[in-house]
Design a protein around this motif. Structure first.
Motif, PDB file in Angstrom:
ATOM      1  N   ALA A  96      95.203  83.537  25.381  1.00 51.81           N
ATOM      2  CA  ALA A  96      95.427  82.471  24.386  1.00 51.81           C
ATOM      3  C   ALA A  96      96.415  81.441  24.927  1.00 51.81           C
ATOM      4  O   ALA A  96      96.220  80.234  24.756  1.00 51.81           O
ATOM      5  CB  ALA A  96      95.934  83.057  23.067  1.00 51.81           C
ATOM      6  N   ARG A  97      97.453  81.897  25.596  1.00 52.81           N
ATOM      7  CA  ARG A  97      98.421  80.966  26.179  1.00 52.81           C
ATOM      8  C   ARG A  97      97.766  80.109  27.265  1.00 52.81           C
ATOM      9  O   ARG A  97      98.015  78.908  27.360  1.00 52.81           O
ATOM     10  CB  ARG A  97      99.612  81.740  26.753  1.00 52.81           C
ATOM     11  CG  ARG A  97     100.708  80.824  27.303  1.00 52.81           C
ATOM     12  CD  ARG A  97     101.883  81.588  27.862  1.00 52.81           C
ATOM     13  NE  ARG A  97     101.495  82.259  29.087  1.00 52.81           N
ATOM     14  CZ  ARG A  97     102.204  83.230  29.652  1.00 52.81           C
ATOM     15  NH1 ARG A  97     103.323  83.656  29.090  1.00 52.81           N
ATOM     16  NH2 ARG A  97     101.807  83.779  30.768  1.00 52.81           N
ATOM     17  N   THR A  98      96.935  80.722  28.082  1.00 53.01           N
ATOM     18  CA  THR A  98      96.254  79.983  29.143  1.00 53.01           C
ATOM     19  C   THR A  98      95.286  78.961  28.558  1.00 53.01           C
ATOM     20  O   THR A  98      95.219  77.820  29.024  1.00 53.01           O
ATOM     21  CB  THR A  98      95.515  80.950  30.085  1.00 53.01           C
ATOM     22  OG1 THR A  98      96.461  81.919  30.579  1.00 53.01           O
ATOM     23  CG2 THR A  98      94.888  80.218  31.257  1.00 53.01           C
ATOM     24  N   ARG A  99      94.547  79.342  27.521  1.00 58.85           N
ATOM     25  CA  ARG A  99      93.654  78.382  26.850  1.00 58.85           C
ATOM     26  C   ARG A  99      94.461  77.220  26.278  1.00 58.85           C
ATOM     27  O   ARG A  99      94.054  76.060  26.370  1.00 58.85           O
ATOM     28  CB  ARG A  99      92.878  79.068  25.732  1.00 58.85           C
ATOM     29  CG  ARG A  99      91.717  79.871  26.193  1.00 58.85           C
ATOM     30  CD  ARG A  99      90.869  80.358  24.991  1.00 58.85           C
ATOM     31  NE  ARG A  99      89.941  81.343  25.437  1.00 58.85           N
ATOM     32  CZ  ARG A  99      90.147  82.658  25.400  1.00 58.85           C
ATOM     33  NH1 ARG A  99      91.263  83.149  24.897  1.00 58.85           N
ATOM     34  NH2 ARG A  99      89.237  83.491  25.848  1.00 58.85           N
ATOM     35  N   ALA A 100      95.602  77.535  25.683  1.00 57.50           N
ATOM     36  CA  ALA A 100      96.459  76.486  25.125  1.00 57.50           C
ATOM     37  C   ALA A 100      96.931  75.544  26.225  1.00 57.50           C
ATOM     38  O   ALA A 100      96.933  74.319  26.058  1.00 57.50           O
ATOM     39  CB  ALA A 100      97.657  77.103  24.397  1.00 57.50           C
ATOM     40  N   ARG A 101      97.331  76.095  27.373  1.00 59.42           N
ATOM     41  CA  ARG A 101      97.789  75.265  28.489  1.00 59.42           C
ATOM     42  C   ARG A 101      96.683  74.309  28.929  1.00 59.42           C
ATOM     43  O   ARG A 101      96.907  73.107  29.054  1.00 59.42           O
ATOM     44  CB  ARG A 101      98.228  76.134  29.666  1.00 59.42           C
ATOM     45  CG  ARG A 101      98.593  75.294  30.891  1.00 59.42           C
ATOM     46  CD  ARG A 101      99.219  76.081  32.021  1.00 59.42           C
ATOM     47  NE  ARG A 101      98.698  77.380  32.297  1.00 59.42           N
ATOM     48  CZ  ARG A 101      97.759  77.637  33.214  1.00 59.42           C
ATOM     49  NH1 ARG A 101      97.230  76.664  33.910  1.00 59.42           N
ATOM     50  NH2 ARG A 101      97.362  78.872  33.426  1.00 59.42           N
ATOM     51  N   TYR A 102      95.498  74.837  29.139  1.00 53.90           N
ATOM     52  CA  TYR A 102      94.388  73.982  29.576  1.00 53.90           C
ATOM     53  C   TYR A 102      94.057  72.929  28.508  1.00 53.90           C
ATOM     54  O   TYR A 102      93.845  71.759  28.828  1.00 53.90           O
ATOM     55  CB  TYR A 102      93.149  74.815  29.904  1.00 53.90           C
ATOM     56  CG  TYR A 102      93.156  75.404  31.294  1.00 53.90           C
ATOM     57  CD1 TYR A 102      92.971  74.611  32.418  1.00 53.90           C
ATOM     58  CD2 TYR A 102      93.355  76.767  31.486  1.00 53.90           C
ATOM     59  CE1 TYR A 102      92.972  75.152  33.694  1.00 53.90           C
ATOM     60  CE2 TYR A 102      93.360  77.314  32.762  1.00 53.90           C
ATOM     61  CZ  TYR A 102      93.161  76.505  33.860  1.00 53.90           C
ATOM     62  OH  TYR A 102      93.166  77.037  35.120  1.00 53.90           O
ATOM     63  N   ALA A 103      93.995  73.333  27.256  1.00 49.64           N
ATOM     64  CA  ALA A 103      93.663  72.399  26.175  1.00 49.64           C
ATOM     65  C   ALA A 103      94.701  71.277  26.087  1.00 49.64           C
ATOM     66  O   ALA A 103      94.341  70.098  25.954  1.00 49.64           O
ATOM     67  CB  ALA A 103      93.569  73.141  24.842  1.00 49.64           C
ATOM     68  N   LEU A 104      95.965  71.630  26.155  1.00 46.36           N
ATOM     69  CA  LEU A 104      97.013  70.622  26.063  1.00 46.36           C
ATOM     70  C   LEU A 104      97.050  69.734  27.306  1.00 46.36           C
ATOM     71  O   LEU A 104      97.319  68.534  27.211  1.00 46.36           O
ATOM     72  CB  LEU A 104      98.373  71.277  25.830  1.00 46.36           C
ATOM     73  CG  LEU A 104      98.535  71.888  24.440  1.00 46.36           C
ATOM     74  CD1 LEU A 104      99.766  72.768  24.372  1.00 46.36           C
ATOM     75  CD2 LEU A 104      98.579  70.811  23.372  1.00 46.36           C
ATOM     76  N   PHE A 105      96.776  70.310  28.458  1.00 46.97           N
ATOM     77  CA  PHE A 105      96.700  69.494  29.679  1.00 46.97           C
ATOM     78  C   PHE A 105      95.611  68.447  29.553  1.00 46.97           C
ATOM     79  O   PHE A 105      95.806  67.280  29.884  1.00 46.97           O
ATOM     80  CB  PHE A 105      96.433  70.383  30.883  1.00 46.97           C
ATOM     81  CG  PHE A 105      97.610  70.551  31.796  1.00 46.97           C
ATOM     82  CD1 PHE A 105      98.876  70.117  31.455  1.00 46.97           C
ATOM     83  CD2 PHE A 105      97.442  71.155  33.022  1.00 46.97           C
ATOM     84  CE1 PHE A 105      99.951  70.270  32.305  1.00 46.97           C
ATOM     85  CE2 PHE A 105      98.511  71.319  33.889  1.00 46.97           C
ATOM     86  CZ  PHE A 105      99.768  70.875  33.527  1.00 46.97           C
ATOM     87  N   LEU A 106      94.452  68.865  29.068  1.00 46.22           N
ATOM     88  CA  LEU A 106      93.339  67.914  28.915  1.00 46.22           C
ATOM     89  C   LEU A 106      93.657  66.878  27.842  1.00 46.22           C
ATOM     90  O   LEU A 106      93.344  65.698  27.995  1.00 46.22           O
ATOM     91  CB  LEU A 106      92.050  68.662  28.580  1.00 46.22           C
ATOM     92  CG  LEU A 106      91.500  69.526  29.713  1.00 46.22           C
ATOM     93  CD1 LEU A 106      90.339  70.381  29.214  1.00 46.22           C
ATOM     94  CD2 LEU A 106      91.087  68.675  30.898  1.00 46.22           C
ATOM     95  N   GLU A 107      94.284  67.301  26.779  1.00 50.65           N
ATOM     96  CA  GLU A 107      94.638  66.396  25.682  1.00 50.65           C
ATOM     97  C   GLU A 107      95.659  65.351  26.122  1.00 50.65           C
ATOM     98  O   GLU A 107      95.634  64.218  25.668  1.00 50.65           O
ATOM     99  CB  GLU A 107      95.206  67.216  24.515  1.00 50.65           C
ATOM    100  CG  GLU A 107      95.648  66.415  23.326  1.00 50.65           C
ATOM    101  CD  GLU A 107      94.507  65.952  22.437  1.00 50.65           C
ATOM    102  OE1 GLU A 107      94.777  65.133  21.546  1.00 50.65           O
ATOM    103  OE2 GLU A 107      93.367  66.406  22.620  1.00 50.65           O
TER     104      GLU A 107
END
Length: 183
Positions: A96-107
């Motif tokens: 979940a933390r890794t998904r959050a990192r990728y999502a926020l990076f893209l955002e």
């Protein structure tokens, strides 16, 4: 016991990692963290401040894990073990933390300064890998470290999206062994 700020940040990471960036609102973070209304906005006045706070929090948490994993590596097999373990961790227990990192990076890809903490961490990790590969005799540690990181990122995305059980070690081993081979 976690502080109000830590509880808010942990909840924010869970929300983004499980529901996506659109779920990141002050009210939802308060509810997910079981905090009184307005608690998150006391720490992070705007959504941009909340996003920046979450990015820094993720970087700090990941850095602590990486530092623990980045013990001295003396052989190619040890490097393969460490890299495999890190990828297992970030796609397993910390998915979940890794998904959050990728999502926020893209955002925030076009937002000035939004990902500086993450880029700094990436640089630290890349330096560590490059130094290990050089010590292990890689003829081109710069290219080898970038290749190992790119391969690792691909495995991470693959495991987080379409193939959660995809094997890690064979790809990491292939890249590490090729990186250390004399041509």
């Amino acid at each position: 016991m976690a502080t109000t700020r830590e509880r808010a940040l942990e909840a924010a990471v869970r929300l983004v990692g499980e529901q996506g960036v659109r779920a990141l609102t002050h009210g939802r973070v308060d509810a997910a963290a079981a905090l009184p209304k307005g608690s998150t906005s006391n720490w992070f006045r705007t959504r941009d401040a909340l996003i920046a706070g979450v990015l820094v929090w993720i970087a700090e948490q990941e850095r602590a894990g990486l530092i623990a994993a980045m013990e001295p590596v003396r052989t190619g097999d040890e490097l393969i073990d460490v890299m495999t373990g890190i990828i297992e961790e970030v796609t397993g227990r910390q998915a979940a933390r890794t998904r959050a990192r990728y999502a926020l990076f893209l955002e925030t890809a076009n937002a000035p300064g939004a990902g500086s903490s993450m880029r700094s961490q990436r640089s630290m990790f890349e330096t560590w890998i490059r130094e290990r590969l050089a010590l292990l005799g890689s003829p081109d540690p710069d290219t080898a470290s970038r290749t190992l990181l790119a391969t690792s990122a691909g495995i991470i995305v693959n495991r987080l999206t379409v193939s959660p059980g995809a094997p890690i070690r064979p790809a990491v081993e292939l890249v590490v062994r090729a990186s250390l081979a004399r041509h």
